[in-house]
Design a protein around this motif. Structure first.
Motif, PDB file in Angstrom:
ATOM      1  N   ALA A 266      45.399  46.303  -0.479  1.00 20.39           N
ATOM      2  CA  ALA A 266      43.585  47.846   0.320  1.00 20.39           C
ATOM      3  C   ALA A 266      44.286  47.119   1.571  1.00 20.39           C
ATOM      4  CB  ALA A 266      42.457  47.671  -0.256  1.00 20.39           C
ATOM      5  N   LEU A 267      43.769  48.575   1.603  1.00 23.13           N
ATOM      6  CA  LEU A 267      43.504  48.835   3.584  1.00 23.13           C
ATOM      7  C   LEU A 267      42.183  49.572   4.067  1.00 23.13           C
ATOM      8  CD1 LEU A 267      44.331  48.666   6.808  1.00 23.13           C
ATOM      9  CD2 LEU A 267      45.258  50.549   6.125  1.00 23.13           C
ATOM     10  N   HIS A 268      41.133  49.323   4.778  1.00 17.33           N
ATOM     11  CA  HIS A 268      39.692  50.395   4.957  1.00 17.33           C
ATOM     12  C   HIS A 268      39.615  50.095   6.692  1.00 17.33           C
ATOM     13  CE1 HIS A 268      36.536  52.548   6.255  1.00 17.33           C
ATOM     14  NE2 HIS A 268      36.235  51.202   6.512  1.00 17.33           N
ATOM     15  N   GLN A 269      40.512  51.474   6.830  1.00 17.21           N
ATOM     16  CA  GLN A 269      40.366  51.242   9.148  1.00 17.21           C
ATOM     17  C   GLN A 269      39.132  52.742   9.365  1.00 17.21           C
ATOM     18  OE1 GLN A 269      43.995  50.958  10.431  1.00 17.21           O
ATOM     19  NE2 GLN A 269      43.778  51.670  12.498  1.00 17.21           N
ATOM     20  N   LYS A 270      38.380  52.557  10.274  1.00 12.90           N
ATOM     21  CA  LYS A 270      38.232  52.831  11.133  1.00 12.90           C
ATOM     22  C   LYS A 270      38.532  53.175  12.529  1.00 12.90           C
ATOM     23  CE  LYS A 270      34.940  55.364   9.867  1.00 12.90           C
ATOM     24  NZ  LYS A 270      33.132  55.709   9.487  1.00 12.90           N
ATOM     25  N   ASP A 271      38.605  53.900  13.145  1.00 10.31           N
ATOM     26  CA  ASP A 271      38.590  54.226  15.278  1.00 10.31           C
ATOM     27  C   ASP A 271      38.112  55.215  15.496  1.00 10.31           C
ATOM     28  OD1 ASP A 271      41.137  52.354  14.042  1.00 10.31           O
ATOM     29  OD2 ASP A 271      42.868  54.049  14.930  1.00 10.31           O
TER      30      ASP A 271
END
Length: 729
Positions: A266-271
């Motif tokens: 799983a991946l959660h990324q916020k930029d």
């Protein structure tokens, strides 16, 4: 938004086909796993880090490698194959090399790789080219990006290695240009307990904390975990542009026995970022201007409104089950949902007949101010990908066969809401902000969504006979593209692609090879004149020699190639918002690379590429002209030395130099100049602690990475330094 050179496209298959394939494979394998006796924990102790030395256990192509040199890879054949048996040039950048060079972006990962060119220092995408074509990005064997400006850039801290396979690769991956494939391997759960916490400080007010934790959850080693996390608060070399990031990447592996493995990812990324690129005119960047060169830190958008904010969420699995001693079934699946809020104001490309202003970036009559275009896009991307493989190992007389049959299905959906306007002028030498009225959400206009589907069948046979290895591959793709409300833009492409190669292993680790490969890239959509784009087709002949002397910690190759690609897209000189298919491009080239880790005290890389890319057929009057944006010469060298005995602990120093030759821009009015840049590092290892100081562009050289015939130029990365402290426990 002015278009960049076209990026690779993918086509997707119906969700029902994906769901049915996943259920069938997982359920059948799980049923067999339940009837298998679980071996002892000792038998399960795999995936430990290995060294590239004589007598070491066989390297795992997805696990950690000590040093700069990897011996095996997955991306070239989708099977666990030694690099020396692959009839195509391939490079592997290991985790240790990324750490030594202090990489912060994906484009830095490939900075010392032969032939990999990244012409844009950008906060929105990491884009690459090689052999005169674009490079498709994959992660764990599945397509990572589709479309433009609708997803996040990957964080190198989440990666175990990066494999760069050069040349046409459609026989295994379907859609793609002649440039090749950049396959990112995610960090995966390991049986050995490895934990680290990292704190990083740097210029531009960079503050980052990261953690990487992995190990077994139970005594039998059936359940393994990994958690990778990154948090960053940073500015950039451009005023008012942030580089903030939050990444959370957990994964879990279940290994009920030696035959079955299921890894959930799983991946959660916020930029949160903005516009590093202002699309500045030729004058003031590469050409002289009355008031001097435009400063690299100049921000011409509006503070508080400008943004490139992304949200990327994905989940999936990597499944493998050995049916018996000869046959193994695998399936990889990933679902990605991404959203981007993109707001920017940049140098205008809008013509003004009343004032005589052309449709390209130029100064106003005062030679200080620029008219600006304003854009607000809300972009979305939805990807569903699945690749199912059956691998078999057979013996037929004196020949050994590794057979691979696969089916991959992909479905992609992109959407956009957009607003565009001409904004007020700004003085780039003394910018004053506030003369801009932001639009409201009600002014956004929904654009037609695009759905692409792909269904591909492929087969491969790796045949070993004595010192000879032959690789044969065949694939059929069916690709459809549908644009909402535009039936004339519908595309239904079908294509066969082929690959053949042979390698001969000689004494001393030498292996000459020759190979042929093809590419197929459905583009979809219409140009500005309503004409559907044709798929690009490429074919390549390559010959070379690889060298991996046993037990020496050295991997090298040299390759020559000739390739052609038809139906190429390029910028329309008469309309900067359009792309044309110019016909055919021919590329001849030479590439050479050496990677070495000697006694764990010396690590070095040497790389050189010569690329002669020319337009071989065109009706636009540019036949025989060089392809724009392709440097004929690129070279790099990196050397680091560890002073401690046996290569453990103590001081480490390193330095590198990178050279990119001049580039034809598509017009004789301007040329992209050559640039030579230096990097350096110093580190100290003390048991569980490591402290490293890395500098990119050591001399802070102001350099131009790309100028385009449409009228704009782009700055490269300024001097960037980081101090990284890592504690392992």
């Amino acid at each position: 938004m002015p278009p960049f050179p076209s990026r690779s496209r993918a086509c997707r298959a119906p969700r029902t086909a994906v769901a049915q394939a996943a259920v069938l494979v997982l359920c059948s394998a799980a049923a067999q796993a339940q009837n298998t006796t679980v071996p002892s924990p000792t038998a399960e102790a795999t995936l430990a880090p290995v060294t590239v030395s004589s007598g070491a256990e066989q390297e795992n192509p997805t696990a950690p490698v000590t040093g700069f040199v990897a011996q095996r890879a997955l991306s070239a054949t989708k099977t666990d194959t030694p690099l020396i048996e692959t009839p195509q040039a391939i490079s592997v950048v290991t985790r240790d090399q990324m750490e030594a060079q202090g990489v912060q972006t994906l484009r830095q990962v490939t900075a010392y790789t032969a032939g990999a060119v990244s012409n844009y220092f950008d906060s929105r995408v990491d884009s690459f080219a090689a052999r005169g074509g674009t490079v498709s990005q994959y992660q764990d064997g599945l397509l990572r990006t589709y479309g433009t400006y609708n997803t996040s850039r990957p964080d190198p801290y989440t990666l175990e290695r990066v494999e760069f396979l050069r040349g046409p690769t459609s026989v295994l991956y379907g859609q793609g240009s002649v440039g090749g494939v950049l396959n990112l391997t995610s960090k995966r759960p390991q049986a050995d307990t490895l934990r680290e916490v990292q704190v990083q400080l740097g210029n531009n007010a960079r503050k980052q904390i990261a953690a990487d934790l992995t190990g077994a959850l139970d005594q039998d080693g059936q359940w393994l975990y990994r958690l990778v996390a990154v948090g960053r608060d940073s500015g950039t070399q451009v005023d008012h542009v942030d580089d903030n990031r939050v990444v959370f990447a957990p994964s879990l592996t279940w290994k009920p026995n030696a035959d079955t493995s299921l890894t959930l990812q799983a991946l959660h990324q916020k930029d949160q970022s903005g516009s590093l690129i202002g699309f500045f005119p030729w004058q003031g960047t590469q050409l002289p201007s009355q008031y001097g060169q435009i400063p690299r830190n100049t921000f011409i958008s509006e503070p508080g409104w400008d943004a490139y904010d992304t949200s990327n969420n994905s989940w999936g699995y990597l499944f493998s089950h050995r049916l018996n001693s000869d046959w193994t079934v695998r399936q990889n699946l990933r679902r990605t949902v991404s959203e981007v809020d993109y707001r920017t104001i940049y140098t205008s490309f809008t013509a003004n007949a009343a004032t005589g202003r052309p449709a390209r970036p130029v100064f106003n009559s005062d030679n200080r101010t620029l008219v600006r275009d304003a854009v607000w896009n809300l972009n979305t991307g939805r990807m569903l990908l699945i690749d199912t493989q059956l691998e078999g190992k057979l013996q037929a007389g004196s020949t050994a066969h590794t057979l691979l049959a696969g089916l991959d299905v992909q479905r992609n959906h992109t959407g956009q809401q957009a607003w565009r306007a001409v904004a007020s002028s700004i003085d780039v030498y003394n910018p004053v902000y506030g003369n801009f009225t932001p639009p409201t959400a009600a002014q956004l206009v929904r654009q037609p969504s695009v759905v692409q589907k792909q269904l591909g069948f492929y087969a491969q046979d790796q045949i070993q006979w004595g010192r000879w290895t032959a690789t044969l591959g065949l694939r059929h793709d069916s690709a459809q593209t549908d644009t909402e409300g535009r039936p004339a833009a519908a595309v239904d492409d079908k294509a066969w692609t082929k690959r053949a190669g042979v390698t001969y292993q000689m004494d001393g680790g030498w292996a000459p090879y020759v190979g042929y490969s093809e590419s197929f890239q459905p583009l979809g959509g219409l140009d500005a004149y309503g004409t559907p784009y044709k798929p690009q087709r490429g074919e390549q002949w390559e010959a070379g020699v690889k060298w991996q002397p046993p037990g020496q910690g050295i991997s090298a190759f040299a390759a020559v190639y000739t390739l052609r690609e038809k139906n190429r897209k390029t910028t329309d000189p008469g309309n900067p918002l359009n792309s044309l298919q110019i016909g055919e491009v021919k590329v001849n080239g030479f590439e050479a690379e050496v990677q070495a880790s000697l006694a764990r005290q010396w690590d070095f890389t040497l790389a050189y590429a010569f690329t002669d890319a020319q337009i071989s057929r065109s009706n636009a009057g540019d036949q025989g002209q060089a392809v724009a944006g392709v440097p004929r010469h690129t070279a790099s060298a990196w050397l680091s030395h560890r002073f401690a005995a046996q290569g453990r602990g103590g001081w480490v120093v390193g330095a590198g130099v990178r050279y990119t030759g001049s580039q034809w821009t598509g017009t004789s009015a301007i040329t992209t100049p050559a640039a030579t840049l230096a990097d350096a590092m110093v580190a100290y290892d003390a048991g569980d602690w490591r402290v490293a100081f890395n500098v990119v562009n050591l001399t802070d050289k102001v350099h131009i990475t790309q100028c385009l015939a449409r009228g704009d130029c782009f700055y490269g990365q300024a001097r960037t330094y980081t101090l990284t402290s890592t504690y392992r426990f």
